[in-house]
Design a protein around this motif. Structure first.
Motif, PDB file in Angstrom:
ATOM      1  N   GLY A   8      60.337  76.104  31.448  1.00 29.13           N
ATOM      2  CA  GLY A   8      59.921  76.805  32.654  1.00 29.13           C
ATOM      3  C   GLY A   8      61.082  77.474  33.370  1.00 29.13           C
ATOM      4  O   GLY A   8      60.958  78.585  33.888  1.00 29.13           O
ATOM      5  N   CYS A   9      62.237  76.794  33.384  1.00 33.66           N
ATOM      6  CA  CYS A   9      63.425  77.370  34.023  1.00 33.66           C
ATOM      7  C   CYS A   9      63.924  78.590  33.267  1.00 33.66           C
ATOM      8  O   CYS A   9      64.432  79.550  33.867  1.00 33.66           O
ATOM      9  CB  CYS A   9      64.532  76.318  34.124  1.00 33.66           C
ATOM     10  N   ILE A  10      63.793  78.584  31.940  1.00 32.56           N
ATOM     11  CA  ILE A  10      64.149  79.762  31.154  1.00 32.56           C
ATOM     12  C   ILE A  10      63.251  80.932  31.549  1.00 32.56           C
ATOM     13  O   ILE A  10      63.696  82.067  31.711  1.00 32.56           O
ATOM     14  CB  ILE A  10      64.021  79.464  29.645  1.00 32.56           C
ATOM     15  N   GLY A  11      61.952  80.634  31.710  1.00 24.89           N
ATOM     16  CA  GLY A  11      61.031  81.674  32.160  1.00 24.89           C
ATOM     17  C   GLY A  11      61.394  82.180  33.542  1.00 24.89           C
ATOM     18  O   GLY A  11      61.285  83.386  33.827  1.00 24.89           O
ATOM     19  N   LEU A  12      61.842  81.270  34.410  1.00 20.08           N
ATOM     20  CA  LEU A  12      62.271  81.669  35.754  1.00 20.08           C
ATOM     21  C   LEU A  12      63.450  82.626  35.690  1.00 20.08           C
ATOM     22  O   LEU A  12      63.484  83.653  36.382  1.00 20.08           O
ATOM     23  CB  LEU A  12      62.637  80.423  36.563  1.00 20.08           C
ATOM     24  N   LEU A  13      64.453  82.307  34.860  1.00 25.87           N
ATOM     25  CA  LEU A  13      65.628  83.173  34.722  1.00 25.87           C
ATOM     26  C   LEU A  13      65.241  84.548  34.181  1.00 25.87           C
ATOM     27  O   LEU A  13      65.756  85.576  34.640  1.00 25.87           O
ATOM     28  CB  LEU A  13      66.658  82.508  33.803  1.00 25.87           C
ATOM     29  N   LYS A  14      64.343  84.575  33.199  1.00 23.33           N
ATOM     30  CA  LYS A  14      63.890  85.855  32.657  1.00 23.33           C
ATOM     31  C   LYS A  14      63.159  86.668  33.726  1.00 23.33           C
ATOM     32  O   LYS A  14      63.306  87.900  33.805  1.00 23.33           O
ATOM     33  CB  LYS A  14      62.975  85.625  31.456  1.00 23.33           C
ATOM     34  N   ALA A  15      62.374  85.970  34.543  1.00 24.46           N
ATOM     35  CA  ALA A  15      61.644  86.653  35.606  1.00 24.46           C
ATOM     36  C   ALA A  15      62.602  87.237  36.642  1.00 24.46           C
ATOM     37  O   ALA A  15      62.409  88.362  37.117  1.00 24.46           O
ATOM     38  CB  ALA A  15      60.665  85.683  36.271  1.00 24.46           C
ATOM     39  N   ILE A  16      63.644  86.473  36.985  1.00 20.89           N
ATOM     40  CA  ILE A  16      64.631  86.955  37.961  1.00 20.89           C
ATOM     41  C   ILE A  16      65.335  88.194  37.433  1.00 20.89           C
ATOM     42  O   ILE A  16      65.525  89.186  38.160  1.00 20.89           O
ATOM     43  CB  ILE A  16      65.653  85.844  38.282  1.00 20.89           C
ATOM     44  N   ASP A  17      65.721  88.161  36.162  1.00 21.06           N
ATOM     45  CA  ASP A  17      66.428  89.306  35.579  1.00 21.06           C
ATOM     46  C   ASP A  17      65.536  90.541  35.462  1.00 21.06           C
ATOM     47  O   ASP A  17      66.013  91.670  35.572  1.00 21.06           O
ATOM     48  CB  ASP A  17      66.977  88.938  34.195  1.00 21.06           C
ATOM     49  N   GLY A  18      64.240  90.331  35.231  1.00 14.06           N
ATOM     50  CA  GLY A  18      63.353  91.466  35.012  1.00 14.06           C
ATOM     51  C   GLY A  18      62.634  91.961  36.251  1.00 14.06           C
ATOM     52  O   GLY A  18      62.013  93.025  36.219  1.00 14.06           O
ATOM     53  N   PHE A  19      62.716  91.216  37.352  1.00 16.02           N
ATOM     54  CA  PHE A  19      61.961  91.579  38.556  1.00 16.02           C
ATOM     55  C   PHE A  19      62.574  92.798  39.262  1.00 16.02           C
ATOM     56  O   PHE A  19      63.783  92.896  39.430  1.00 16.02           O
ATOM     57  CB  PHE A  19      61.915  90.405  39.521  1.00 16.02           C
ATOM     58  N   ASP A  20      61.702  93.705  39.681  1.00 19.00           N
ATOM     59  CA  ASP A  20      62.109  94.892  40.428  1.00 19.00           C
ATOM     60  C   ASP A  20      61.595  94.755  41.856  1.00 19.00           C
ATOM     61  O   ASP A  20      60.378  94.818  42.093  1.00 19.00           O
ATOM     62  CB  ASP A  20      61.540  96.158  39.776  1.00 19.00           C
ATOM     63  N   PRO A  21      62.492  94.574  42.844  1.00 16.89           N
ATOM     64  CA  PRO A  21      62.054  94.406  44.238  1.00 16.89           C
ATOM     65  C   PRO A  21      61.272  95.599  44.767  1.00 16.89           C
ATOM     66  O   PRO A  21      60.547  95.482  45.759  1.00 16.89           O
ATOM     67  CB  PRO A  21      63.387  94.227  44.996  1.00 16.89           C
ATOM     68  N   ASN A  22      61.422  96.748  44.117  1.00 12.69           N
ATOM     69  CA  ASN A  22      60.739  97.955  44.583  1.00 12.69           C
ATOM     70  C   ASN A  22      59.284  98.022  44.126  1.00 12.69           C
ATOM     71  O   ASN A  22      58.588  99.007  44.415  1.00 12.69           O
ATOM     72  CB  ASN A  22      61.480  99.201  44.086  1.00 12.69           C
ATOM     73  N   LEU A  23      58.822  97.010  43.392  1.00 14.72           N
ATOM     74  CA  LEU A  23      57.449  97.010  42.902  1.00 14.72           C
ATOM     75  C   LEU A  23      56.437  96.805  44.020  1.00 14.72           C
ATOM     76  O   LEU A  23      55.260  97.135  43.880  1.00 14.72           O
ATOM     77  CB  LEU A  23      57.258  95.915  41.843  1.00 14.72           C
ATOM     78  N   GLY A  24      56.900  96.222  45.119  1.00 16.60           N
ATOM     79  CA  GLY A  24      56.006  95.992  46.244  1.00 16.60           C
ATOM     80  C   GLY A  24      55.148  94.755  46.095  1.00 16.60           C
ATOM     81  O   GLY A  24      54.113  94.627  46.764  1.00 16.60           O
ATOM     82  N   VAL A  25      55.558  93.815  45.229  1.00 18.51           N
ATOM     83  CA  VAL A  25      54.824  92.558  45.058  1.00 18.51           C
ATOM     84  C   VAL A  25      55.772  91.393  45.279  1.00 18.51           C
ATOM     85  O   VAL A  25      56.994  91.546  45.187  1.00 18.51           O
ATOM     86  CB  VAL A  25      54.193  92.455  43.648  1.00 18.51           C
ATOM     87  N   LYS A  26      55.206  90.225  45.572  1.00 18.26           N
ATOM     88  CA  LYS A  26      56.040  89.038  45.746  1.00 18.26           C
ATOM     89  C   LYS A  26      56.609  88.609  44.398  1.00 18.26           C
ATOM     90  O   LYS A  26      55.995  88.829  43.353  1.00 18.26           O
ATOM     91  CB  LYS A  26      55.222  87.910  46.364  1.00 18.26           C
ATOM     92  N   PHE A  27      57.761  87.937  44.454  1.00 21.80           N
ATOM     93  CA  PHE A  27      58.390  87.484  43.217  1.00 21.80           C
ATOM     94  C   PHE A  27      57.485  86.519  42.467  1.00 21.80           C
ATOM     95  O   PHE A  27      57.390  86.573  41.227  1.00 21.80           O
ATOM     96  CB  PHE A  27      59.733  86.803  43.505  1.00 21.80           C
ATOM     97  N   SER A  28      56.797  85.642  43.193  1.00 17.34           N
ATOM     98  CA  SER A  28      55.941  84.653  42.538  1.00 17.34           C
ATOM     99  C   SER A  28      54.827  85.320  41.738  1.00 17.34           C
ATOM    100  O   SER A  28      54.424  84.816  40.684  1.00 17.34           O
ATOM    101  CB  SER A  28      55.343  83.696  43.568  1.00 17.34           C
ATOM    102  N   THR A  29      54.328  86.449  42.220  1.00 17.38           N
ATOM    103  CA  THR A  29      53.274  87.177  41.506  1.00 17.38           C
ATOM    104  C   THR A  29      53.763  87.633  40.144  1.00 17.38           C
ATOM    105  O   THR A  29      53.031  87.593  39.152  1.00 17.38           O
ATOM    106  CB  THR A  29      52.808  88.396  42.317  1.00 17.38           C
ATOM    107  N   TYR A  30      55.033  88.040  40.087  1.00 16.62           N
ATOM    108  CA  TYR A  30      55.632  88.485  38.819  1.00 16.62           C
ATOM    109  C   TYR A  30      56.133  87.294  38.001  1.00 16.62           C
ATOM    110  O   TYR A  30      56.030  87.286  36.767  1.00 16.62           O
ATOM    111  CB  TYR A  30      56.796  89.423  39.122  1.00 16.62           C
ATOM    112  N   GLY A  31      56.660  86.278  38.696  1.00 15.55           N
ATOM    113  CA  GLY A  31      57.324  85.179  37.999  1.00 15.55           C
ATOM    114  C   GLY A  31      56.402  84.173  37.350  1.00 15.55           C
ATOM    115  O   GLY A  31      56.714  83.637  36.274  1.00 15.55           O
ATOM    116  N   VAL A  32      55.244  83.908  37.966  1.00 17.50           N
ATOM    117  CA  VAL A  32      54.342  82.880  37.433  1.00 17.50           C
ATOM    118  C   VAL A  32      53.927  83.167  35.986  1.00 17.50           C
ATOM    119  O   VAL A  32      54.013  82.271  35.130  1.00 17.50           O
ATOM    120  CB  VAL A  32      53.102  82.712  38.335  1.00 17.50           C
TER     121      VAL A  32
END
Length: 259
Positions: A70-94
């Motif tokens: 799960g932590c590996i997935g979290l790291l991948k989500a952090i690296d791939g997340f774009d703050p300009n998407l207009g969504v919460k991180f949890s929406t992308y990370g889950v």
């Protein structure tokens, strides 16, 4: 897994909880390269990982391993997340975290050998059969020569389709002399060149200042972060980073001069 409080050495009962404002601020800073913000964001979202891990407690899987996935997935989500998407991180990370956990549960309990390696292994077995059919000893060297491949490819292919064995198990030999598996394996890592490099590295390390040596030891032998080292040594994270880079530069220069 039920009621497990400490997972992978992390006391889950003491994990912090980030507010929406803190989360947005840390994400902005970590995207700008702030390592301290990145570490805080990771720790601050481990509760999210834990909440998703609990869904799989009935799978009889190891809690530590599932949490790590799960932590590996979290790291991948952090690296791939774009703050300009207009969504919460949890929406992308889950979905990313769940995907990594499901991938572990699907593939983690069995060793899947790639088709290309299996094909090579079958060719090795055929070559061995041909050699023994000529009443010759089918050594790794002869098999590799007949297949026109490197010896390590033969060893790797056979190992991929074989059950684990001891290095001290006897290997079949038509000449009647008993050989152990370890007798046919060449250690490419321990040769004269490597020993020379290790000696040069030790000499270069010895010429560093005591604080620089300690920083390198904590960083590369104990795997601590620059933030953790700064707390232990009593200097700022920026100073740790500068001293680490300087020490590595000195070592590289010393080894390059020697060779």
């Amino acid at each position: 897994m039920l009621q497990k409080v400490e997972i992978c050495g992390v006391d889950t009962s003491g994990l912090p909880l980030l507010t929406a404002e803190e989360s947005e601020n840390l994400m902005r800073r970590l995207k700008e390269g702030d390592e301290r913000a990145r570490e805080r964001f990771i720790v601050g979202n481990m509760r999210l990982v834990l909440s998703l891990v609990k869904r799989f407690w009935a799978k009889n899987a190891n809690a530590d391993d599932v949490f790590q996935a799960g932590c590996i997935g979290l790291l991948k989500a952090i690296d791939g997340f774009d703050p300009n998407l207009g969504v919460k991180f949890s929406t992308y990370g889950v979905p990313m975290i769940l995907g990594e956990i499901k991938r572990y549960l699907r593939d983690g309990n069995s060793l899947r050998v790639p088709r290309s390696i299996r094909d090579t292994a079958y060719k090795v077995l055929k070559a061995r059969e041909n050699i023994e059919g000529r009443d010759e000893e089918a050594t790794i060297e002869k098999i590799a020569e007949e297949m026109q491949v490197q010896e390590r490819e033969v060893v790797y292919a056979l190992d991929a389709i074989s059950d684990p064995v001891s290095l001290f198990d006897p290997v079949y030999n038509k000449s009647g002399d008993t050989l152990m598996l370890m007798d046919q394996i060449f250690d490419e890592k321990n040769n004269d060149e490597v020993w020379t490099e290790h000696a040069a590295l030790s000499e270069a390390m010895a010429k560093l200042e005591e604080r620089e040596r300690k920083i390198l030891f904590l960083r590369y032998f104990e795997g601590k972060t620059q933030t953790e080292i700064s707390d232990e040594v009593g200097i700022s994270q920026a100073q740790v980073s500068r001293l680490e880079k300087n020490a590595i530069g000195e070592i590289r220069a010393k080894i390059a001069y020697e060779f």
